[in-house]
Design a protein around this motif. Sequence first.
Motif, PDB file in Angstrom:
ATOM      1  N   TYR A 109     -36.240  16.614 -23.701  1.00  0.00           N
ATOM      2  CA  TYR A 109     -35.651  15.361 -23.227  1.00  0.00           C
ATOM      3  C   TYR A 109     -36.272  14.937 -21.894  1.00  0.00           C
ATOM      4  N   TYR A 158     -36.200  11.365 -19.064  1.00  0.00           N
ATOM      5  CA  TYR A 158     -35.428  10.172 -18.722  1.00  0.00           C
ATOM      6  C   TYR A 158     -36.131   9.412 -17.599  1.00  0.00           C
ATOM      7  N   TYR A 196     -34.940   6.681 -14.625  1.00  0.00           N
ATOM      8  CA  TYR A 196     -33.852   6.028 -13.910  1.00  0.00           C
ATOM      9  C   TYR A 196     -34.445   5.129 -12.823  1.00  0.00           C
ATOM     10  N   LEU A 232     -29.815   4.453 -15.897  1.00  0.00           N
ATOM     11  CA  LEU A 232     -30.763   4.896 -16.909  1.00  0.00           C
ATOM     12  C   LEU A 232     -31.503   3.702 -17.506  1.00  0.00           C
ATOM     13  N   TYR A 243     -34.868   6.699 -22.321  1.00  0.00           N
ATOM     14  CA  TYR A 243     -35.007   8.140 -22.419  1.00  0.00           C
ATOM     15  C   TYR A 243     -35.761   8.508 -23.695  1.00  0.00           C
ATOM     16  N   PHE A 275     -36.975   7.307 -10.720  1.00  0.00           N
ATOM     17  CA  PHE A 275     -36.953   8.752 -10.883  1.00  0.00           C
ATOM     18  C   PHE A 275     -37.089   9.117 -12.355  1.00  0.00           C
ATOM     19  N   VAL A 325     -34.178  17.633 -19.037  1.00  0.00           N
ATOM     20  CA  VAL A 325     -33.065  18.560 -19.227  1.00  0.00           C
ATOM     21  C   VAL A 325     -33.625  19.975 -19.272  1.00  0.00           C
ATOM     22  N   GLY A 370     -27.340  11.868 -26.583  1.00  0.00           N
ATOM     23  CA  GLY A 370     -28.699  12.081 -26.113  1.00  0.00           C
ATOM     24  C   GLY A 370     -28.787  12.817 -24.807  1.00  0.00           C
ATOM     25  N   ASN A 371     -27.769  13.638 -24.522  1.00  0.00           N
ATOM     26  CA  ASN A 371     -27.740  14.386 -23.261  1.00  0.00           C
ATOM     27  C   ASN A 371     -27.768  13.468 -22.048  1.00  0.00           C
ATOM     28  N   LEU A 418     -26.503  11.257 -18.874  1.00  0.00           N
ATOM     29  CA  LEU A 418     -25.516  11.383 -17.815  1.00  0.00           C
ATOM     30  C   LEU A 418     -25.160   9.999 -17.278  1.00  0.00           C
TER      31      LEU A 418
END
Lengths: 112, 112
Positions: A31, A33, A35, A45, A48, A90, A94, B97-98, B100
């Motif tokens: 995973y 992401y 941000y 977010l 992802y 950023f 995971v 999707g994990n 946050l």
Amino acid sequence: DAGITQSPRHKVTETGTPVTLRCHQTENHRYMYWYRQDPGHGLRLIHYSYGVKDTDKGEVSDGYSVSRSKTEDFLLTLESATSSQTSVYFCATVAGGPNEQYFGPGTRLTVT
Amino acid sequence: QKEVEQNSGPLSVPEGAIASLNCTYSDRGSQSFFWYRQYSGKSPELIMSIYSNGDKEDGRFTAQLNKASQYVSLLIRDSQPSDSATYLCAAGNNNAGNMLTFGGGTRLMVKP
């Protein structure tokens, strides 16, 4: 730091130009992401990825696209940058326990 | 809309005191909770994760979770000036999707 690097670390660009930010990880995490962080809005977010070529939208995806052709690289593209996209970006992956996200050092983008 | 709420602060405590940071979340499906510390100009750093009701201690840090009240807190004992930072609370849903959801952060100032 989950072995994450981001490039460039700082960029100034003009309105209307395309911009690509790169996130690179060395630990084979599934995973990844993207941000953005802005005063008064916290971390939001953008997009992802849950595997190579598997991506999905986040909360603030308009004006952004992503690609993941290799496990280690997750690219964020602003097709035509606008001043509202001035922000700190950023990348995260995971690692460790469930949902534990670790962040890269960030890219400060200024659109003039 | 999933939300995580934090008081923006600043929360000011004297050196050596206990700092208490609080967070509430709206999504009852949230299963994992995190505290990140972010120094000015730096990326968020994971300092605590908690998955079940009760307390979890790690050094000077204690995370507390109450799912019935949808409330998460972070206690910092023997606060030091180096603890001065913004603390971000985050909640995760393992079915999404994990991803946050982050609160806006609480700025902590520890005065010598």
